[in-house]
Structure formats: C-alpha cells, structure tokens
Design a protein around this motif. Sequence first.
Motif, short mmCIF file in Angstrom:
data_model
loop_
_atom_site.label_atom_id
_atom_site.label_comp_id
_atom_site.label_asym_id
_atom_site.label_seq_id
_atom_site.Cartn_x
_atom_site.Cartn_y
_atom_site.Cartn_z
N TYR A 10 92.20 8.76 59.73
CA TYR A 10 91.75 10.15 59.76
C TYR A 10 90.60 10.30 60.76
O TYR A 10 89.74 9.43 60.86
CB TYR A 10 91.26 10.59 58.38
CG TYR A 10 92.31 10.46 57.29
CD1 TYR A 10 93.16 11.52 57.01
CD2 TYR A 10 92.42 9.30 56.54
CE1 TYR A 10 94.11 11.41 56.01
CE2 TYR A 10 93.37 9.18 55.54
CZ TYR A 10 94.22 10.24 55.27
OH TYR A 10 95.16 10.13 54.29
N THR A 11 90.59 11.42 61.47
CA THR A 11 89.54 11.68 62.45
C THR A 11 88.96 13.06 62.23
O THR A 11 89.69 14.05 62.23
CB THR A 11 90.08 11.58 63.89
OG1 THR A 11 90.74 10.34 64.07
CG2 THR A 11 88.94 11.71 64.90
N LEU A 12 87.65 13.12 62.04
CA LEU A 12 86.93 14.39 61.88
C LEU A 12 86.14 14.64 63.15
O LEU A 12 85.38 13.78 63.60
CB LEU A 12 85.98 14.31 60.68
CG LEU A 12 85.09 15.54 60.44
CD1 LEU A 12 85.91 16.68 59.88
CD2 LEU A 12 83.94 15.20 59.50
N ARG A 13 86.31 15.83 63.74
CA ARG A 13 85.53 16.21 64.92
C ARG A 13 84.20 16.77 64.43
O ARG A 13 83.99 17.99 64.38
CB ARG A 13 86.28 17.25 65.76
CG ARG A 13 87.68 16.83 66.22
CD ARG A 13 87.63 15.69 67.22
NE ARG A 13 86.87 16.02 68.41
CZ ARG A 13 87.37 16.67 69.46
NH1 ARG A 13 88.63 17.07 69.47
NH2 ARG A 13 86.62 16.91 70.51
N ALA A 14 83.30 15.87 64.06
CA ALA A 14 82.09 16.26 63.35
C ALA A 14 81.23 17.27 64.11
O ALA A 14 80.67 18.20 63.52
CB ALA A 14 81.27 15.01 63.03
N LYS A 15 81.13 17.10 65.43
CA LYS A 15 80.27 18.00 66.20
C LYS A 15 80.86 19.40 66.35
O LYS A 15 80.16 20.33 66.76
CB LYS A 15 80.01 17.39 67.58
CG LYS A 15 79.13 16.15 67.53
CD LYS A 15 78.80 15.64 68.92
CE LYS A 15 77.89 14.43 68.86
NZ LYS A 15 77.54 13.92 70.21
N LYS A 16 82.15 19.54 66.04
CA LYS A 16 82.78 20.85 66.13
C LYS A 16 82.83 21.58 64.79
O LYS A 16 83.28 22.72 64.73
CB LYS A 16 84.20 20.71 66.69
CG LYS A 16 84.24 20.31 68.15
CD LYS A 16 85.62 20.55 68.75
CE LYS A 16 85.58 20.42 70.27
NZ LYS A 16 86.85 20.87 70.88
N CYS A 17 82.40 20.92 63.74
CA CYS A 17 82.44 21.54 62.42
C CYS A 17 81.35 22.61 62.29
O CYS A 17 80.30 22.51 62.93
CB CYS A 17 82.25 20.49 61.33
SG CYS A 17 83.57 19.25 61.26
N SER A 18 81.62 23.60 61.46
CA SER A 18 80.63 24.64 61.17
C SER A 18 80.37 24.66 59.67
O SER A 18 80.90 23.83 58.92
CB SER A 18 81.15 26.01 61.64
OG SER A 18 82.34 26.35 60.93
N ASP A 19 79.59 25.61 59.22
CA ASP A 19 79.23 25.67 57.80
C ASP A 19 80.45 25.89 56.91
O ASP A 19 80.47 25.46 55.76
CB ASP A 19 78.21 26.78 57.56
CG ASP A 19 76.86 26.45 58.17
OD1 ASP A 19 76.60 25.25 58.41
OD2 ASP A 19 76.07 27.39 58.41
N ASN A 20 81.47 26.59 57.42
CA ASN A 20 82.63 26.91 56.58
C ASN A 20 83.95 26.40 57.15
O ASN A 20 85.02 26.81 56.71
CB ASN A 20 82.72 28.42 56.35
CG ASN A 20 82.91 29.19 57.65
OD1 ASN A 20 82.92 28.59 58.73
ND2 ASN A 20 83.06 30.50 57.54
N GLU A 21 83.87 25.47 58.14
CA GLU A 21 85.10 24.99 58.75
C GLU A 21 84.92 23.53 59.20
O GLU A 21 83.94 23.20 59.85
CB GLU A 21 85.45 25.86 59.96
CG GLU A 21 86.81 25.58 60.56
CD GLU A 21 87.14 26.61 61.65
OE1 GLU A 21 87.97 27.50 61.41
OE2 GLU A 21 86.54 26.51 62.74
N ARG A 22 85.88 22.68 58.80
CA ARG A 22 85.87 21.28 59.23
C ARG A 22 87.07 21.03 60.14
O ARG A 22 88.18 21.46 59.83
CB ARG A 22 85.87 20.33 58.02
CG ARG A 22 84.51 20.29 57.35
CD ARG A 22 84.51 19.61 56.00
NE ARG A 22 84.66 18.15 56.04
CZ ARG A 22 83.69 17.30 56.31
NH1 ARG A 22 82.46 17.74 56.61
NH2 ARG A 22 83.90 15.99 56.27
N VAL A 23 86.82 20.35 61.24
CA VAL A 23 87.82 20.23 62.31
C VAL A 23 88.36 18.79 62.35
O VAL A 23 87.59 17.83 62.48
CB VAL A 23 87.22 20.60 63.68
CG1 VAL A 23 88.28 20.53 64.77
CG2 VAL A 23 86.61 22.01 63.61
N TYR A 24 89.68 18.67 62.25
CA TYR A 24 90.33 17.36 62.17
C TYR A 24 91.39 17.20 63.25
O TYR A 24 91.93 18.19 63.76
CB TYR A 24 91.03 17.18 60.81
CG TYR A 24 90.16 17.35 59.60
CD1 TYR A 24 89.59 16.25 58.96
CD2 TYR A 24 89.91 18.62 59.07
CE1 TYR A 24 88.81 16.41 57.82
CE2 TYR A 24 89.12 18.78 57.94
CZ TYR A 24 88.57 17.67 57.32
OH TYR A 24 87.80 17.84 56.20
#
Length: 228
Positions: A10-24
């Motif tokens: 699994y890969t999370l694009r941590a720097k692209k995440c916001s308070d209400n959205e997680r980017v994978y």
Amino acid sequence: MFCERDNFLYTLRAKKCSDNERVYLFPHGESDNLKSALQNILDDAHEHNSRVKFETLTRRASSIVCELFPGKFSVEGNSDLSEYVYSVSHQINLPGHELATKRKNVHKFFRDYEGRYEVKIIAPEHIELIRKFQREWLEAKILSEYDLQHEDQLKQENDGIQNALNNFFALGLKGIILLIDGKIKAYAYGAPLSEKVFDAIAEKADNNIPNIYPVVKIEFAKLCCDGY
C-alpha cells in the motif's frame, strides 16, 4: 508512506493528503484479493475521518474500483498528469509548416557547431561525467531568478536522476550524451514502456547554447528509439 499487509503493498501520498481526504496509489498484490485490499484502504481513510482518493489509476484499475464498490467512487481525468506521445519519425524529421522554425534552428546548430560536436550512447565511463554536468546544471537553475521558487522540486528531481545514474544499466536505461569541444553539454535517457513505446525520462542541456534542446531530442530519437 508505505505499508505491507496480507501480501499487498500500500502507498499513501502523505504530502498530498488534506484534513478530509487521504490520497493513495492502487494496491499491488494478488488480483484475487483486491476487494479486501481496497477495503483496507477505505478502513484506513475512515479511521482518519477522511475520504479516499486514488491517483494515477489505469483504466482497468478504475474499472475494478467502481465495479467492486458501485456508487462509491467517481472517476475524473486530470490533464496536468497527461503525457505526450510522438512517433519517432516526427521527432527526427520535425515535419510540417508549424515546425519550420524549429527545423531552421536545428540546422543552425549543426552549422554553428560543425566539427565541434559529437553524440555518444551512454556507456559506464560516462556516468561520472553526467553526474558532474547534472550538478552544474542544477546549480545554474537554482541560481536563476525564475527557478529559485522551484528549488525543492528541482532537488527532488535531482535525487531521482542520481538514483537512476547509480543503477543505470541494472534498470535497463539507455541514453545519449552530446559533447561540444569534448565536454558534455547535454544528456538524455529513458527506457522502454512496452514493445512499441520508449519513455524519455530525463533530458538536460546547457541553456547557454542556443537550439541545443531540439537537437538532443532528435539525436535521442535516432539512437535510442529506433523501432518504437
């Protein structure tokens, strides 16, 4: 951020995440268990009170997500992530009226540097020379007024290029260097994406030399992309 669970990566694009959205990214693993892998991603996002956003999915992956979770996802294109695909002959010959100026500039380069320039396929003895040129290119770009604001992106790109140079031949990369008066003034490299398409990954040249970039594109297409 990365995580491995039940034979899936699994890969999370941590720097692209916001308070209400997680980017994978789409999970990598056995296709038989994709639904449980995607559910793990949903659970992770919901634990953070966030929505799931997938980035850079193929058409097949988008279809899988929508089929396994009907009505839960929408699919949108993003032109900022698009790539350009050209025929090799187009890159070499620059046909048509709209490319007349570029053809003229290329011919001027060949006249101006006749007998002074040469192009070589990248060999092991060229790697350190390319690395030195890349450092000089990066320093010049960062010092320029326009690129000062892009310093972080340029340094991140440089990290990728250095990693590629460290593993150039193991990765199956292929490229060229362009020399003027015996000194490297440009380089380009890439790798096959398929039997039909060759990907131009990196291309750098001395900005003080007029018309050098289109020449690099032409020579790269001639020497590295034949048959693609």
